[in-house]
Write a protein that holds these residues in place. Structure first.
Motif, PDB file in Angstrom:
ATOM      1  N   TRP A 143       0.809  -1.218   0.000  1.00  0.00           N
ATOM      2  CA  TRP A 143       0.000   0.000   0.000  1.00  0.00           C
ATOM      3  C   TRP A 143       0.843   1.269   0.000  1.00  0.00           C
ATOM      4  O   TRP A 143       0.341   2.342  -0.335  1.00  0.00           O
ATOM      5  CB  TRP A 143      -0.948   0.000   1.200  1.00  0.00           C
ATOM      6  N   THR A 187       0.933   1.494  -3.692  1.00  0.00           N
ATOM      7  CA  THR A 187      -0.420   1.554  -4.250  1.00  0.00           C
ATOM      8  C   THR A 187      -1.128   2.853  -3.867  1.00  0.00           C
ATOM      9  O   THR A 187      -1.802   3.473  -4.701  1.00  0.00           O
ATOM     10  CB  THR A 187      -1.253   0.352  -3.768  1.00  0.00           C
ATOM     11  N   GLY A 188      -0.992   3.282  -2.602  1.00  0.00           N
ATOM     12  CA  GLY A 188      -1.636   4.521  -2.168  1.00  0.00           C
ATOM     13  C   GLY A 188      -1.142   5.719  -2.962  1.00  0.00           C
ATOM     14  O   GLY A 188      -1.923   6.591  -3.365  1.00  0.00           O
ATOM     15  N   LEU A 246      -2.492   5.369  -6.672  1.00  0.00           N
ATOM     16  CA  LEU A 246      -3.921   5.684  -6.756  1.00  0.00           C
ATOM     17  C   LEU A 246      -4.166   7.182  -6.689  1.00  0.00           C
ATOM     18  O   LEU A 246      -4.928   7.737  -7.495  1.00  0.00           O
ATOM     19  CB  LEU A 246      -4.674   4.996  -5.614  1.00  0.00           C
ATOM     20  N   ALA A 247      -3.524   7.835  -5.729  1.00  0.00           N
ATOM     21  CA  ALA A 247      -3.723   9.283  -5.576  1.00  0.00           C
ATOM     22  C   ALA A 247      -3.216  10.038  -6.792  1.00  0.00           C
ATOM     23  O   ALA A 247      -3.846  11.005  -7.249  1.00  0.00           O
ATOM     24  CB  ALA A 247      -3.005   9.770  -4.309  1.00  0.00           C
ATOM     25  N   ALA A 305      -5.720   9.315  -9.807  1.00  0.00           N
ATOM     26  CA  ALA A 305      -7.041   9.928  -9.621  1.00  0.00           C
ATOM     27  C   ALA A 305      -6.987  11.450  -9.706  1.00  0.00           C
ATOM     28  O   ALA A 305      -7.942  12.090 -10.172  1.00  0.00           O
ATOM     29  CB  ALA A 305      -7.617   9.496  -8.274  1.00  0.00           C
ATOM     30  N   ALA A 315      -0.121   8.970   0.210  1.00  0.00           N
ATOM     31  CA  ALA A 315      -1.286   9.343  -0.599  1.00  0.00           C
ATOM     32  C   ALA A 315      -1.326  10.864  -0.790  1.00  0.00           C
ATOM     33  O   ALA A 315      -1.630  11.359  -1.884  1.00  0.00           O
ATOM     34  CB  ALA A 315      -2.568   8.853   0.063  1.00  0.00           C
ATOM     35  N   THR A 354     -12.782   9.584 -10.050  1.00  0.00           N
ATOM     36  CA  THR A 354     -11.877   9.067  -9.017  1.00  0.00           C
ATOM     37  C   THR A 354     -12.238   7.642  -8.631  1.00  0.00           C
ATOM     38  O   THR A 354     -11.364   6.774  -8.514  1.00  0.00           O
ATOM     39  CB  THR A 354     -11.928   9.972  -7.766  1.00  0.00           C
ATOM     40  N   THR A 362      -9.789   4.542  -9.412  1.00  0.00           N
ATOM     41  CA  THR A 362      -9.347   3.782  -8.237  1.00  0.00           C
ATOM     42  C   THR A 362      -9.684   2.307  -8.386  1.00  0.00           C
ATOM     43  O   THR A 362      -8.849   1.428  -8.115  1.00  0.00           O
ATOM     44  CB  THR A 362      -9.997   4.342  -6.968  1.00  0.00           C
ATOM     45  N   LEU A 372      -6.922  -0.723  -8.660  1.00  0.00           N
ATOM     46  CA  LEU A 372      -6.936  -1.797  -7.665  1.00  0.00           C
ATOM     47  C   LEU A 372      -7.110  -3.161  -8.323  1.00  0.00           C
ATOM     48  O   LEU A 372      -6.497  -4.146  -7.896  1.00  0.00           O
ATOM     49  CB  LEU A 372      -8.055  -1.547  -6.646  1.00  0.00           C
TER      50      LEU A 372
END
Length: 523
Positions: free
Chosen positions: A57, A60-61, A64-65, A68, A114, A213, A217, A221
């Motif tokens: 994460w 990944t975090g 993703l941020a 998005a 993030a 978003t 996301t 994922l």
């Protein structure tokens, strides 16, 4: 501030523009270097903070941020002014970097990463959109080599810098190192960059932002977890797929009705822009898949050291840099560009097919030549894709065009890593089972990618089986990449060559494919 306004199309670039370009390259370096430095420091971070089960994460975090927020930053720049949006993204990135360096547990680190990713989403978009404002399309080719050089430097130097910082200063400096670089970029942009201020009367499309978003996301994922954390047919992956599809369909529907859509669909009416989006997606798919599996092949099969893993990609990145510079110069001198996407598609297909032929007996020289072919193909595509996309829209949509192209490339990389990775893992496990039986299956049951320490502990027979398995896995992954690259060539053939505008004359405002030349206010 002086009231005079100077066009960047006239003669030599003003000194202030060159200083701004330096600041933009520093910001671009921050965005590209961060993940590679942090990746090297991750074992040390886990050793101090714990939370190994949440390790993925941290990346990944951030991803993703970044994905998005990318289209949102582009739209904010179009609505309220490029400079303010870009400075805000730098500040948020630096705040996230400082907080990440001060994290006391894995949960805090993931949250602060993030925040850092939210800022990073605006860095690349801001760089591309500001260059689109400052430099007319005909002149932008000169700076392709500069941007490709930053990319190559980040990919080669990232692991080296990350390892050095972690070993000598501690892992927290992997984040703190961003602060002085970001401060320099912040100061230069604040002092020298002066673009016309904007203020949109329309409100922000909040519903569009939320739907986009959620959709992005869910997609990221699915591509991150599918085949690793969860089986592709598991309920969790099916749920995320359904959520992603519903959110994106709802987003497209809403964009036709929103007063100020976050991603105006009219930009896709331009054939060139749509084709560049397709080419950008596939280029991201292939590029990040190649950079993932090539070092693995060279370490596991050819016995290369993992310490200097960035250097293993030097043939590919060097060829990409040289080709990008040549393409930029030719584009600037001639104003024409269609030959480069076509050549890029051909070279990528050939290069990926050659990479798929590598086996346990392939020499480093041979694999280096194959990588150079792929790199040359990418060099023909990386910056030309953004250049043509920006040239295909009006100036008021420059930010949206830049962010959309960046987003498609980011999504392509997510799909590339996931799909090529799943194929690679499946093939490695099959070959290990065939060659080493239950022992081979047990070795790769948790992960098909063994580090150097794990590989050294294997019995000689199992190590040989693993080398054959990795060779077979890279064969399947690169063969898939060669097939996926075919649409690049097909799309390039349909590109409509609209000569890039530039020079002292004002370009005509015919159609969306000819953006007016930018004017910069000089201090």
């Amino acid at each position: 501030m002086a009231d005079n306004v100077e066009s960047v199309t006239e003669g030599k670039q003003p000194r202030s523009v060159r200083v701004v370009l330096l600041a933009l390259m520093i910001a671009m370096m921050l965005a590209m270097l961060d993940n590679m430095i942090v990746g090297t420091a991750m074992p040390t971070i886990v050793g101090e903070l714990g939370g190994l089960e949440h390790l993925s994460w941290v990346v990944t975090g951030y991803t993703l941020a970044t994905a998005a927020s990318t289209p949102v930053w582009g739209k904010l720049g179009d609505m309220f002014g490029r400079k303010g949006a870009f400075l805000s993204s730098i500040v948020i990135f630096l705040i996230g970097s400082a907080l990440s360096g001060m994290a006391q547990d894995m949960g805090q680190l993931i949250g602060f990463r993030a925040v850092q990713g939210l800022g990073a989403g605006g860095l690349m978009v801001g760089v591309m959109a500001i260059i689109g404002d400052l430099i007319p399309p005909r002149e932008r080719g000169k700076y392709q080599g500069m941007m490709a050089g930053v990319m190559a430097l980040a990919m080669i130097g990232g692991p080296l810098v990350g390892g050095t910082i972690t070993d000598n200063w501690g892992w927290r400096w992997a984040f703190y190192i961003n602060l002085p670089l970001g401060a320099v970029a912040l100061a230069l942009v604040t002092a020298v960059l002066h673009l016309p201020k904007k203020r949109s009367k329309a409100g922000i499309d909040y519903l569009g932002v939320v739907l986009l978003t959620v959709g992005i996301t869910a997609i990221v994922l699915v591509t991150t977890w599918g085949g690793t954390e969860y089986a592709w047919t598991s309920a969790r992956i099916m749920e995320l797929t359904g959520i992603g599809v519903v959110a994106l369909v709802g987003f497209v529907f809403w964009q036709t009705r929103a007063a100020e859509p976050v991603l105006p669909l009219h930009i896709f009416r331009s054939r060139n822009f749509t084709l560049m989006s397709v080419i950008g997606f596939i280029t991201g798919f292939v590029m990040f898949g190649a950079t993932l599996f090539l070092p693995l092949y060279q370490q596991a099969v050819q016995g290369a050291s993992a310490t200097n893993s960035g250097l293993l990609l030097l043939p590919m990145l060097g060829a990409m840099l040289v080709t990008s510079m040549v393409a930029g110069r030719v584009t600037t001198s001639s104003g024409r560009y269609k030959v480069f996407p076509i050549a890029g598609g051909v070279l990528m297909i050939i290069g990926l097919y050659l990479l798929s032929t590598m086996d346990t007996g392939t020499t480093r020289l041979t694999s280096g030549v194959y990588m150079a072919v792929v790199g040359a193909g990418m060099g023909c595509l990386m910056q030309i894709t953004m250049l043509v996309a920006q040239n295909s829209v009006e100036m008021k949509d420059m930010g949206v065009a830049s962010s959309s192209t960046t987003l498609f490339r980011t999504l392509g990389s997510s799909f590339g890593v996931a799909i090529m990775g799943a194929l690679f893992n499946h093939r490695v496990q099959d070959v290990m089972t065939e060659r080493a039986g239950a022992l081979g299956k047990g070795i790769t049951e948790k992960s098909a990618q063994l580090d150097a320490a794990s590989l050294a502990k294997l019995p000689a027979a199992a190590r040989e089986a693993y080398q054959h398995a990795v060779s077979a896995g890279t064969h399947s992954a690169f063969l898939l990449g060669a097939g996926v690259a075919v649409p690049v060539l097909i799309a390039a053939l349909f590109v409509k060559e609209v000569p890039l505008k530039g020079g002292p004359q004002k370009p005509s405002a015919e159609g969306a494919d000819a953006a007016p030349a930018a004017v910069v206010e000089v201090v």
